[in-house]
Design a protein around this motif. Structure first.
Motif, PDB file in Angstrom:
ATOM      1  N   GLY A   1     -16.711  -7.519 121.760  1.00 16.93           N
ATOM      2  CA  GLY A   1     -15.332  -7.971 121.626  1.00 16.93           C
ATOM      3  C   GLY A   1     -14.504  -6.997 120.822  1.00 16.93           C
ATOM      4  O   GLY A   1     -14.948  -5.890 120.487  1.00 16.93           O
ATOM      5  N   ARG A   2     -13.305  -7.439 120.513  1.00 21.95           N
ATOM      6  CA  ARG A   2     -12.375  -6.570 119.790  1.00 21.95           C
ATOM      7  C   ARG A   2     -11.415  -7.439 118.993  1.00 21.95           C
ATOM      8  O   ARG A   2     -10.946  -8.476 119.475  1.00 21.95           O
TER       9      ARG A   2
ATOM     10  N   ASP B   1      -3.861 -12.663 108.246  1.00 24.66           N
ATOM     11  CA  ASP B   1      -5.162 -11.997 108.160  1.00 24.66           C
ATOM     12  C   ASP B   1      -4.998 -10.610 108.772  1.00 24.66           C
ATOM     13  O   ASP B   1      -4.692 -10.479 109.954  1.00 24.66           O
ATOM     14  N   GLU B   2      -5.212  -9.558 107.975  1.00 19.63           N
ATOM     15  CA  GLU B   2      -4.967  -8.193 108.447  1.00 19.63           C
ATOM     16  C   GLU B   2      -6.247  -7.407 108.689  1.00 19.63           C
ATOM     17  O   GLU B   2      -6.220  -6.175 108.772  1.00 19.63           O
ATOM     18  N   SER B   3      -7.352  -8.077 108.852  1.00 27.20           N
ATOM     19  CA  SER B   3      -8.615  -7.398 109.123  1.00 27.20           C
ATOM     20  C   SER B   3      -8.803  -7.223 110.627  1.00 27.20           C
ATOM     21  O   SER B   3      -8.539  -8.135 111.409  1.00 27.20           O
ATOM     22  N   ASP B   4      -9.282  -6.036 111.016  1.00 30.66           N
ATOM     23  CA  ASP B   4      -9.587  -5.821 112.435  1.00 30.66           C
ATOM     24  C   ASP B   4     -11.094  -5.717 112.673  1.00 30.66           C
ATOM     25  O   ASP B   4     -11.534  -5.212 113.704  1.00 30.66           O
ATOM     26  N   ALA B   5     -11.891  -6.216 111.707  1.00 32.39           N
ATOM     27  CA  ALA B   5     -13.349  -6.237 111.873  1.00 32.39           C
ATOM     28  C   ALA B   5     -13.737  -7.368 112.817  1.00 32.39           C
ATOM     29  O   ALA B   5     -13.225  -8.488 112.720  1.00 32.39           O
ATOM     30  N   VAL B   6     -14.643  -7.082 113.745  1.00 30.97           N
ATOM     31  CA  VAL B   6     -15.120  -8.107 114.679  1.00 30.97           C
ATOM     32  C   VAL B   6     -16.063  -9.056 113.941  1.00 30.97           C
ATOM     33  O   VAL B   6     -16.960  -8.624 113.217  1.00 30.97           O
ATOM     34  N   ARG B   7     -15.857 -10.358 114.135  1.00 30.34           N
ATOM     35  CA  ARG B   7     -16.619 -11.373 113.411  1.00 30.34           C
ATOM     36  C   ARG B   7     -17.378 -12.271 114.382  1.00 30.34           C
ATOM     37  O   ARG B   7     -16.822 -12.749 115.383  1.00 30.34           O
ATOM     38  N   GLU B   8     -18.614 -12.531 114.046  1.00 30.95           N
ATOM     39  CA  GLU B   8     -19.419 -13.435 114.862  1.00 30.95           C
ATOM     40  C   GLU B   8     -18.806 -14.832 114.876  1.00 30.95           C
ATOM     41  O   GLU B   8     -18.835 -15.527 115.903  1.00 30.95           O
ATOM     42  N   ALA B   9     -18.239 -15.254 113.741  1.00 35.36           N
ATOM     43  CA  ALA B   9     -17.641 -16.590 113.674  1.00 35.36           C
ATOM     44  C   ALA B   9     -16.491 -16.733 114.671  1.00 35.36           C
ATOM     45  O   ALA B   9     -16.283 -17.817 115.244  1.00 35.36           O
TER      46      ALA B   9
END
Length: 669
Positions: free
Chosen positions: A567-568, A525-533
């Motif tokens: 978070g990050r 997984d190459e996404s750096d978006a912060v996710r609530e999940a």
């Protein structure tokens, strides 16, 4: 191959003898011999080792960019090395550097070392630096920084074995140790052969003894010796040189790992400004190399950009090379941080506990403790009550299980550490992306995305998952792994751990009133978006690990809502075998041609040394343990680039070699 368990060496057993006129001096009860002359140990060292190796003149005339290297058999109290250091300070020009390499099978205890060196008040300041960094008595290489120009590598273990494992060459030898009659096991032909194999042409030696076995062993190994006046009551001693060291035949079974020839390292480009890149850049800058640090996203913009990270390792129940590397890396990082940041603004050695949560992990830890016998100052097993007390949690807040405690480990501020390292004089940071690498003459030209280019002597790739996106490094497999941490502001009076707690995730003590915990683990997984999940997943993991503590946080008014957490997220890079890549980048096409016979018969080893892209290196695939691996790998690369002895034994240098996967693929067909 089954490796021996991780166990400490037997430390020196001393008594302290004095007479009416002399202060107490250390005496080995094991060898029934003295460590130094009780009449004038310093004068003896300066006569036998300093003068007989002609060091004052050689230091004065030293103009090489690499350090002058002294090798010693038997560190003892360190008196010989302190005398060499003092001579270097007094005689060498300002730009010169000194590298000391010493073996020791029976290391002194820290208190005994301090007591022995107290006999020389003139060495109080350098002795204090040595004592402060004195390592645990674990086999392997321990690198100490005595000052900005002097490095000491302690090879704890048998002298001959340590020198055969040494990657590096020596200019002058101190052939020391207890007398041959007292310690015949050390004065063995294998020791002289190892010294010869690790010598530079013209390397000198000196020793206090004239024993026949020593003369015969030195001559057989290729050293020319002569008798010279001894010290005190000793009428004669030996000194000499080796004109042409013998060919090192120890690479016959692994010729692909043969180190590439040394090249100039005046200007080096480091691609990537995270933890791997900034540690390499700083290590090179301290050696006087002009470094250009390149990263279009900024300093610590990727996985190294977290506010807080755990400095810890998870060692295997049975010994393997990966565990040996990470244990060496953990101890190295602790010394590195203590030396670079003595005020602890960037880190805290709070200690780390690994919980024995669940039956499987409890059994694994029990096997670990049964198999190994590491010092309690490195790792120890704790029962539930002791572990809870050390973590600062009581009652229902406690984990409710035992675990492993690493008292010298802790937590680091990675983003701040990278910024601190990047600010080292000699480093020029440029926010530029590198599109391609092209060999040019004796160096490299980097093609930049802004249309500009940069010419350098050598290049280090340290840009995580992008490190294999160049034509020269494309054969090195890297796996992206996304991780997200969560941050929780603590209400006034809320409880907090005093140690880093690790289980399925990690929980360090709060930093600036904020509790950081996580991290998720998402391969490919190459996404750096912060996710609530992912915040929800981190909360669930924290509650599963410490349900009573989470309940106490709720009772204190903490906002445990995934939708409200900060978070990050970032993407780490890992290798298929989960060990870092640190070393020269192999010429993959040449390796596949040169070592093709391995695919039919793994015992048909060609004699061809491994071919590499000259002057191209890599430090990558540190995964989630970069704080314990990147500083050591940086020191390893800087030593390689600058033609210095390496800070790891040869078998672990090979374990980290980026070409290991190519050989494995060939052997497996």
């Amino acid at each position: 191959m089954t490796l021996p368990p991780l166990r400490p060496l037997t430390q020196a057993s001393l008594d302290w003898r004095a007479d009416d006129t002399l202060a107490a001096a250390p005496h080995s009860t094991h060898f029934d011999d003295v460590y130094f002359s009780r009449h004038d140990g310093r004068a003896e060292t300066e006569h036998v080792f300093i003068a007989a190796n002609d060091l004052p003149r050689r230091f004065r005339e030293w103009r090489e960019p690499r350090p002058f290297v002294i090798g010693e058999t038997g560190f003892g109290t360190g008196l010989n090395m302190l005398c060499a250091w003092a001579c270097f300070r007094a005689q060498a020009p300002a730009g010169a550097r000194l590298h000391l390499v010493s073996t020791e099978l029976f290391p002194l205890r820290r208190d005994d070392l301090a007591r022995a060196l107290a006999a020389w008040p003139e060495f109080a300041e350098p002795a204090a630096r040595l004592v402060e960094q004195w390592p645990e008595p674990l086999p392997g290489v321990h690198r100490l920084w005595l000052d900005e120009r002097v490095t000491l590598d302690l090879h704890f273990g048998d002298s001959a074995e340590g020198l055969w494992q040494l990657e590096g060459r020596v200019d002058a030898w101190f052939l020391d140790g207890f007398a041959p009659a007292k310690n015949p096991e050390m004065w063995h032909p294998a020791l002289f052969e190892a010294m010869a194999a690790r010598s530079r042409p013209g390397a000198s030696f000196a020793t206090f003894t004239c024993a026949g076995a020593v003369k015969r062993g030195l001559k057989a190994a290729g050293f020319a010796w002569r008798k010279v006046p001894g010290f005190g009551r000793k009428r004669e001693m030996l000194a000499g040189e080796i004109e042409t060291p013998p060919h090192d035949s120890t690479r016959r079974r692994t010729p692909w790992f043969s180190p590439p020839p040394a090249r100039p390292a005046r200007r080096v480009a480091v691609v990537g400004a995270g933890l791997a890149g900034t540690t390499v850049a700083e290590a090179l800058a301290h050696r006087g190399v002009a470094v250009t640090l390149l990263d279009p996203a900024g300093i610590a913009a990727g996985a190294s950009g977290n506010r807080q990270g755990a400095l810890y390792v998870k060692l295997a129940a049975e010994t393997n090379d990966q565990s040996r590397v990470y244990l060496a890396g953990l101890l190295h990082s602790c010394r590195f941080l203590a030396h670079r940041d003595p005020d602890r603004a960037l880190w805290q050695p709070s200690g780390v506990v690994q919980l024995a949560k669940g039956e499987r992990e409890a059994r694994r830890q029990a096997r670990f403790l049964e198999h190994h016998a590491l010092p309690a100052s490195v790792v120890a097993g704790l029962d539930a009550e002791t572990l809870a007390r050390r973590c600062g949690l009581t009652g229902d807040q406690a984990p409710g299980c035992g675990g492993l405690d690493y008292p010298a480990a802790g937590w680091v501020r990675p983003r701040a550490l990278c910024a601190h390292l990047a600010a080292t004089p000699g480093i020029d940071y440029r926010p530029a992306a590198v599109e391609a690498l092209a060999p040019e003459g004796e160096g490299w030209r980097l093609v930049l995305a802004d249309g500009d280019s940069l010419a350098v002597d050598q290049v280090v790739l340290a840009n995580a998952r992008a490190a294999n996106r160049f034509a020269q490094s494309a054969a090195l497999p890297l796996q992206p792994i996304r991780g997200q941490v969560s941050e929780l502001p603590l209400p006034e009076g809320a409880p907090a751990p005093t140690r880093v707690i690790c289980a399925g995730g990690y929980l360090p003590p709060p930093l600036d009133g904020v509790l950081t915990f996580g991290a998720t683990f998402a391969p490919h997984d190459e996404s750096d978006a912060v996710r609530e999940a992912d915040h929800a997943a981190n909360l669930a993991e924290l509650e599963a690990t410490l349900p009573g503590y989470v309940a106490a946080l709720r009772a204190a008014g903490a906002e445990l809502d995934a939708s409200r957490l900060a978070g990050r997220a970032a993407v780490r890079a890992a290798s298929p075998d989960k060990s870092p890549y640190a070393g020269p980048v192999p010429d993959a096409e040449a390796w596949r041609r040169d070592y093709a016979p391995l695919s039919k018969d793994a015992k048909r080893v060609p004699e061809t040394p491994g071919r590499h892209h000259p002057g191209l290196w890599i430090s990558a695939a540190h995964g989630s343990r970069g704080l314990a691996s990147a500083p050591l790998c940086a020191e390893l690369l800087a030593s390689m680039l600058c033609d210095e002895p390496l800070p790891l034994p040869r078998d672990l240098v090979d374990h980290l070699h980026p070409g290991r996967r190519l050989i494995r693929e060939l052997i497996r067909g």
